[in-house]
Motif scaffolding. Sequence first.
Motif, mmCIF file in Angstrom:
data_model
loop_
_atom_site.group_PDB
_atom_site.id
_atom_site.type_symbol
_atom_site.label_atom_id
_atom_site.label_comp_id
_atom_site.label_asym_id
_atom_site.label_seq_id
_atom_site.Cartn_x
_atom_site.Cartn_y
_atom_site.Cartn_z
ATOM 1 N N PHE A 148 -2.781 6.673 -5.506
ATOM 2 C CA PHE A 148 -2.261 7.675 -5.197
ATOM 3 C C PHE A 148 -0.876 8.098 -5.806
ATOM 4 N N TYR A 149 -0.533 7.199 -6.554
ATOM 5 C CA TYR A 149 0.795 7.203 -7.131
ATOM 6 C C TYR A 149 0.819 8.241 -8.104
ATOM 7 N N ASN A 150 -0.293 8.729 -9.273
ATOM 8 C CA ASN A 150 -0.262 9.518 -10.008
ATOM 9 C C ASN A 150 -0.206 11.114 -9.225
ATOM 10 N N GLU A 151 -0.952 11.333 -8.373
ATOM 11 C CA GLU A 151 -1.040 12.432 -7.661
ATOM 12 C C GLU A 151 0.342 12.708 -6.728
ATOM 13 N N ASN A 152 0.715 11.579 -6.210
ATOM 14 C CA ASN A 152 2.113 12.057 -5.561
ATOM 15 C C ASN A 152 2.986 12.438 -6.660
ATOM 16 N N PHE A 153 3.266 11.591 -7.893
ATOM 17 C CA PHE A 153 3.988 12.263 -8.945
ATOM 18 C C PHE A 153 3.833 13.486 -9.237
ATOM 19 N N PHE A 154 2.406 14.043 -9.651
ATOM 20 C CA PHE A 154 2.321 15.261 -9.600
ATOM 21 C C PHE A 154 2.762 16.351 -8.836
ATOM 22 N N VAL A 155 2.681 16.166 -7.617
ATOM 23 C CA VAL A 155 3.021 17.142 -6.440
ATOM 24 C C VAL A 155 4.589 17.109 -6.303
ATOM 25 N N LYS A 156 5.222 15.894 -6.579
ATOM 26 C CA LYS A 156 6.783 15.991 -6.636
ATOM 27 C C LYS A 156 7.121 16.990 -7.773
ATOM 28 N N LYS A 157 6.671 16.920 -9.069
ATOM 29 C CA LYS A 157 6.530 17.686 -10.044
ATOM 30 C C LYS A 157 6.518 19.284 -9.804
ATOM 31 N N ILE A 158 5.580 19.448 -9.177
ATOM 32 C CA ILE A 158 5.069 20.692 -8.622
ATOM 33 C C ILE A 158 6.221 21.296 -7.877
ATOM 34 N N SER A 159 6.620 20.546 -7.034
ATOM 35 C CA SER A 159 7.557 21.288 -5.950
ATOM 36 C C SER A 159 8.904 21.496 -6.483
ATOM 37 N N LYS A 160 9.103 21.019 -7.784
ATOM 38 C CA LYS A 160 10.520 21.355 -8.463
ATOM 39 C C LYS A 160 10.279 22.560 -9.302
ATOM 40 N N ASP A 199 0.453 23.148 0.895
ATOM 41 C CA ASP A 199 -0.994 22.495 0.985
ATOM 42 C C ASP A 199 -1.312 21.451 0.332
ATOM 43 N N LEU A 200 -0.445 21.292 -1.060
ATOM 44 C CA LEU A 200 -0.829 20.254 -1.993
ATOM 45 C C LEU A 200 -0.168 18.644 -1.127
ATOM 46 N N GLN A 201 0.805 18.877 -0.883
ATOM 47 C CA GLN A 201 1.542 17.977 0.098
ATOM 48 C C GLN A 201 0.698 17.531 1.341
ATOM 49 N N LYS A 202 0.258 18.296 1.954
ATOM 50 C CA LYS A 202 -0.860 18.028 3.184
ATOM 51 C C LYS A 202 -1.775 17.310 2.566
ATOM 52 N N SER A 203 -2.512 17.676 1.958
ATOM 53 C CA SER A 203 -3.925 17.250 1.539
ATOM 54 C C SER A 203 -3.430 15.935 0.889
ATOM 55 N N LEU A 204 -2.344 15.661 0.156
ATOM 56 C CA LEU A 204 -2.074 14.461 -0.339
ATOM 57 C C LEU A 204 -1.859 13.335 0.822
ATOM 58 N N ILE A 205 -1.172 13.800 1.792
ATOM 59 C CA ILE A 205 -0.533 12.886 2.655
ATOM 60 C C ILE A 205 -1.656 12.414 3.921
ATOM 61 N N THR A 244 0.873 -1.227 0.026
ATOM 62 C CA THR A 244 0.013 -0.013 -0.025
ATOM 63 C C THR A 244 0.836 1.269 -0.057
ATOM 64 N N TYR A 245 2.044 1.170 -0.032
ATOM 65 C CA TYR A 245 3.090 2.281 0.134
ATOM 66 C C TYR A 245 2.526 2.944 -1.407
ATOM 67 N N ILE A 246 3.073 4.365 -1.035
ATOM 68 C CA ILE A 246 2.578 5.376 -2.175
ATOM 69 C C ILE A 246 3.039 5.179 -3.584
ATOM 70 N N THR A 247 4.478 4.686 -3.433
ATOM 71 C CA THR A 247 5.240 4.425 -4.615
ATOM 72 C C THR A 247 4.922 3.456 -5.542
ATOM 73 N N ASN A 248 4.054 2.479 -4.792
ATOM 74 C CA ASN A 248 3.620 1.465 -5.776
ATOM 75 C C ASN A 248 2.888 1.724 -6.965
ATOM 76 N N LEU A 249 3.210 1.082 -7.913
ATOM 77 C CA LEU A 249 2.356 1.734 -9.077
ATOM 78 C C LEU A 249 0.711 1.295 -9.067
#
Length: 499
Positions: free
Chosen positions: A61-73, A137-143, A52-57
Amino acid sequence: MTIEKEIEVTQFLQTENQNQKDLLDYAKKNSKLKKQIQSEVLKTLSTAYDETYITNLENPFYNENFFVKKISKLGDENLLKNLSAYSEELLLTATGKENTVNFTFYKKEYEEILRQAQNDKNLKSEFAILARNLKSDLQKSLIERYTAWQLEEIDKRRRKYLEELYKKLEQFKKLEELLSPFIKNFGRLWDLSAGCFNDYGFEILKDFADLLENDEALMELADLIGRQENEKERYEIELRDKVEIKTEYHPKNAYRGQISGLRLSGEITSALPSELALFQNSATKVYFSQKLAEKKLLSYAYINQEKSYREELKKEETKKAIKETEQKGPVIICVDTSGSMNGTPERVAKTITFALAKKCLDEVRKCYLISFSTKIEIQDLSCFSKSNGIGKLINFLRKSFNGGTDAGPALVKSLELMKTNEWKNADVLVVSDMIMGDFSETLKADIEAQREKKSKFYSLVIGTSGNQNVIDCFDENWSYDIYARDAMHHLVRQIYKIG
């Protein structure tokens, strides 16, 4: 196991169901079983977190997590300037629409900063603060949503696992009750209970377990059949310390009364009278002077030899007898399932097979079952941890006996097994009425060759109509007369005689 791990396992197994609590208490009384369940729970928890870890394909939440990481950069101005496009991109992810971030608010704040900014420096500072808050806020909502989903998913898996665990514990407890006369350590049988036993399987086991428990002679028979433990001596050469006492003599000063013999000396006081007489004669006076100068006067020896003892340590070789216990080897059981075995012979054959299989399990010995009539069926009953060995035994106990009789293929298969390292020290027991044709000369020769390697071939003859030529091919033959009242006790006495 650490205290933290024990607490984690306890919380995982927590239940309000009294029946389940009783089953857990039952498991705790068996230390081996308790450790295996604890290990299983920790493995289940670890697997649940990994899956159930978030990096599991497969994680929603995998795609949203990828999106948030993209935004942070992204750069601050670039992010705020293209906020509408990024908010639409977020909605394309599986969980993006659930995001609680107010993009409308951030867009208005960005436009307000552009209107009120006085210089570039202030503009960049305001952009940085606004972008940082947006990313947070994006990270907090996701987590928050991911953690809630993960806990719910793990709890689902926990409930499913517990349902299977308590069912497994009930099966295990039932299995323990059936096999308790034979098995010392039930902890190692935990994997067995994973295989589902239907009611018919338990009923079959119970029938034969009850039969063994209620028949003292059968219980004795289970203890006797198979290779007995023999002790043999071997000798080892070892060096041991050996103390020898030696006598020594040491000279000491002595008085003149302690004359030990004669010696040559230059001492006039010790010289013999005959030597001193040479000095009195003028003709020998010169000769006396010469002997005195050369210290060759024959004189008395005054020596006292003192006796003493000295210990001397030596090494000596000795033979040491060492007792060795001959390990019990594997057992290959060949059971006649032909039509002539119907009735009492079938019951006796199945009961003895059940008793032997349980005995081998108790002694951690390998056991192989070959049933034969006109063809053979094989069952390796020793791989209990890898396959459903008890289930295989149940299948045999359910079997109906019919067909013709030919023990040859069963013995050929046994001899093939005994050529492998795993079964080379095996003993073979053939359970049959021995109503069959003679063995071929080739088979007899192969049996004799294996016998020279110290393997034993036993037969249990059920009935009194067996082929004597076949019976004579075995090392030991036990007989069971189905018409005799004390047939089982008689069989036990026969085996005692060769034990």
